[in-house]
Design an enzyme around this catalytic site. Structure first.
Site, PDB file in Angstrom:
ATOM      1  N   HIS A 261       8.346  -4.882  13.468  1.00 27.70           N
ATOM      2  CA  HIS A 261       9.067  -4.246  12.364  1.00 27.70           C
ATOM      3  C   HIS A 261       8.426  -4.591  11.022  1.00 27.70           C
ATOM      4  CE1 HIS A 261      12.869  -2.845  10.327  1.00 27.70           C
ATOM      5  NE2 HIS A 261      12.403  -3.664   9.397  1.00 27.70           N
ATOM      6  N   GLU A 262       8.279  -5.877  10.754  1.00 28.00           N
ATOM      7  CA  GLU A 262       7.727  -6.295   9.462  1.00 28.00           C
ATOM      8  C   GLU A 262       6.271  -5.856   9.319  1.00 28.00           C
ATOM      9  OE1 GLU A 262       9.700  -7.110   7.247  1.00 28.00           O
ATOM     10  OE2 GLU A 262      11.413  -7.520   8.539  1.00 28.00           O
TER      11      GLU A 262
ATOM     12  N   HIS B 224       2.492   0.052   5.763  1.00 29.52           N
ATOM     13  CA  HIS B 224       2.865   0.974   4.687  1.00 29.52           C
ATOM     14  C   HIS B 224       2.211   0.537   3.376  1.00 29.52           C
ATOM     15  CE1 HIS B 224       6.475   3.600   3.136  1.00 29.52           C
ATOM     16  NE2 HIS B 224       5.309   4.191   2.999  1.00 29.52           N
TER      17      HIS B 224
ATOM     18  N   HIS C 270       6.122  -2.399   7.981  1.00 29.98           N
ATOM     19  CA  HIS C 270       6.204  -2.406   6.510  1.00 29.98           C
ATOM     20  C   HIS C 270       4.843  -2.754   5.909  1.00 29.98           C
ATOM     21  CE1 HIS C 270      10.422  -1.764   5.810  1.00 29.98           C
ATOM     22  NE2 HIS C 270      10.815  -2.858   6.434  1.00 29.98           N
TER      23      HIS C 270
END
Length: 681
Positions: free
Chosen positions: A471-472, A478, A475
């Site tokens: 998940h992290e 991104h 990010h």
């Protein structure tokens, strides 16, 4: 001043890495003051220029103004979250208000706004690129939403409110951190910890040793200690004690109590919204979100609740019946849930963390996530020991494209410690930009609180920690793969209910055999995770998903309640919370506990009136991952489209436009409902 490492024009390292090894606490306030001085000079140049205001000399110049302020503040606030101490927290009480005053002076500067307004009102928008149009609109709106059109009296009041809010938010977070660090329970009798797997016992023994109690076991409220205890400990009284300690964080009526701070934050946010012409803080916030209005958010959560609640009630009843069949006396309580849910999961799927953890050593999972990024987006990660870090546990990596061209810096910080707040997050020390062909590549960090290595084992992750890492890292991608012109539109600078798409879609890979085979190898034997375990991971993915969905909905509704109304002076925080979450409750109320007083996402982080975005983004991520399932898990064409239209574009255009370019249509809820097991048969 010349000896202040924060104030050099360019950091000396070839990759302009931050010189953490040179930065000391006493450097921050002088650096901020000098940065503010330079930032004000930048603004003055824009205001006093003789040329007619234009997009380049006003909007772009404003975007570039105060870059040093951004550098100094990002380093400071990131350290205050990941490696704080009493001195940094003391500095923060002066640092944050200075920054707020500086920001307010710019956003309320009438002469500056007049130039921005002139560009906004008289520029031929068709002559601008889509990104330039977004920057122009965002800049203009930012002034209006920060009080540029207000009277002198209202501007003055807004400045006071913003300053008080920055202080209150800091105090809230410091209290939660202090409460988390303060609690420790030492156990000298191993029999009191029956049920705890070996990894948890070893970690508790290591924690006690570090705290000077060798031979005992230390239990804390840090996630790697708290979650295994609540999940596996047979001792019900001990589970209840830890649950109450966690549920009472900053809710004891002492100097670390957050109740009055919450009411102050909420009142100030409400007053600010009304001064700016909005009914509530939620209305003000959601104007800049995909959802648009509080009504849309509430309807979204209510609709999801209608689908999830019957499923959740069945699931709670199933766990309750299972618990009573297995010796539970009395009703199922909150401190029983994780314990019996885990036992039921093990009975149903023959799977638990003790079986899985040996296949998920942190080092291999990190390499696996890097390999996943390489296969999808053609980037590589190389550890650089010559890059300074802010703590010995932090690892720095240089990121490159396969052709050797430079992408950015990546920092990974994985283990809990006294100076780090709970949870997991991605952050940016430097955003990507490319103004006047001056390409600035990003410096990105992820911070987690994973299970530490012990004397006999490496860091072995629970499967939940594996998905957290994915998940992290989503990010981080991104931020790293950003390719915009302006830093204020780069990376995660997107609508808040779009920001979780890259992170949540990345979690999907962790459930797929093709990806697990890259890294899930037994830390002792080296054997790949067996296919039957992979199947069990997939089969159990929806286990109790109805309950988990209701839990997220309850947090979203609580957030909207705090920010869609304003409580009275005599409002009791726990009572307000109880009313807001009543429709979602699946357990008896536990007196003396309160979630709001430690709800850092909305009172310290950036999620006020935005917590719903986790569920909102799930619709996007489930629909987006369908594209990969259709074409192939590592299909480079699909990955390239996702990179080109989503990851690289940041907030340069409206998120729905970007999403539709990638997917060809607006997101459909079908994929989420199907994945979560909430769709009607």
């Amino acid at each position: 001043m010349t000896n202040n490492p924060l104030l050099v024009a360019h950091f000396e390292h070839p990759l302009e890495a931050i010189p953490f090894d040179q930065i000391k606490e006493e450097h921050f306030l002088p650096a901020l003051e000098e940065a503010i001085r330079q930032g004000k000079a930048d603004i003055e140049m824009i205001k006093t220029q003789k040329e007619t205001p234009s997009f380049e000399n006003t909007i772009v110049a404003l975007d570039q103004a105060g870059k040093l302020v951004g550098r100094v503040s990002s380093i400071f606030f990131n350290l205050n979250s990941a490696e704080t101490n009493e001195e940094i927290q003391k500095i923060a009480q002066e640092f944050a208000p200075k920054l707020t005053v500086y920001s307010n002076e710019i956003s309320m500067d009438e002469a500056l706004f007049e130039k921005v307004k002139q560009v906004h009102d008289h520029t031929d928008k068709s002559s601008l690129t889509a990104e330039q149009q977004t920057l122009l609109e965002k800049t203009y709106k930012s002034f209006v939403r920060n009080g540029a059109l207000l009277s002198k009296e209202d501007k003055s009041r807004l400045t006071v409110i913003n300053t008080e809010l920055s202080k209150a938010s800091l105090e809230f977070g410091e209290n939660v951190l202090a409460e988390t660090n303060k609690y420790v329970k030492f156990i000298d009798n191993k029999e009191a910890l029956t049920g705890l797997p070996e990894f948890a016992l070893e970690a508790a023994a290591e924690e006690a040793k570090q705290k000077g109690k060798e031979g005992q076991y230390a239990l804390t409220l840090q996630y790697p200690s708290y979650i295994p205890l609540m999940t596996y400990a047979d001792n019900r009284e001990l589970r209840e004690e830890l649950f109450m300690a966690s549920g009472q964080k900053a809710f004891k009526g002492d100097e670390l109590d957050n109740q009055e701070i919450i009411k102050k934050i909420v009142r100030l946010r409400h007053e600010k919204a009304q001064i700016l012409g909005y009914a509530t803080h939620a209305d003000l916030t959601l104007e800049e979100r995909m959802a648009g209005t509080p009504q849309t958010v509430t309807a979204f959560l209510q609709d999801l609740m209608e689908k999830a609640k019957p499923v959740a009630e069945e699931q709670v009843a199933e766990v309750r019946a299972f618990a009573q069949k297995n010796g539970l006396e009395g009703d199922l309580q909150r401190w029983d849930w994780a314990y019996y849910a885990e036992k039921l999961k093990k009975e149903k799927f023959a799977i638990d963390d003790e079986v899985l953890k040996p296949y998920f050593s942190l080092e291999k999972v990190v390499n696996g996530v890097f390999e996943t990024a390489k296969r999808l987006y053609g980037i590589t990660f190389s550890e650089r020991k010559d890059i300074p870090v802010y703590h010995e546990e932090v690892t720095a990596y240089e990121v490159k494209n396969l052709d050797g061209s430079y992408v950015g810096l990546f920092y990974a910080d994985f283990f809990p410690r006294q100076g780090k707040r709970n949870g997991a997050w991605m952050t940016s020390y430097r955003d990507q930009s490319n103004v006047n062909s001056q390409q600035q590549r990003p410096h990105i960090s992820i911070v987690c609180n994973f299970t530490k290595p012990t004397a006999t084992k490496p860091s072995l992750l629970t499967f939940n920690e594996v998905t957290t890492l994915f998940h992290e890292f989503g990010h981080a991608l991104h931020g790293l793969l950003a390719n915009t012109t302006y830093s204020t539109l780069s990376g995660t600078s997107v609508y808040w209910d779009f920001v979780e798409l890259p992170s949540q879609v990345m979690e999907n890979w962790a459930y797929e055999k093709e990806c697990l085979d890259l890294f899930a190898q037994h830390y002792e034997t080296g054997e790949n995770i067996p296919m039957e375990l992979i199947q069990k991971i997939k089969d159990s993915a929806n286990f109790l998903e109805g309950y988990q969905t209701m839990r997220q909905i309850s947090f979203g509704l609580l957030d909207m309640a705090w920010h869609g109304t304003v409580p009275n002076e005599d409002t009791k925080v726990a009572d307000f919370e109880g009313t807001a979450m009543a429709a979602t409750e699946l357990f008896p109320k536990v007196e003396g506990t309160c979630m709001s007083t430690a709800f850092s996402h909305i009172f310290q982080g950036g999620y006020s009136a935005g917590y719903y975005s986790y569920k909102w983004a799930e619709i996007l991520d489930a629909d987006a991952f369908e594209a990969f399932k259709e074409k192939g898990l590592f299909d480079t064409e699909t990955a390239q489209a996702f990179k080109e239209h989503v990851l690289s574009k940041g907030g340069s255009e409206h998120p729905m436009i970007l999403y539709k370019r990638f997917r060809g249509h607006e997101p459909k809820t079908d994929a989420l409902l199907k994945r979560a097991g909430l769709a009607k048969a």
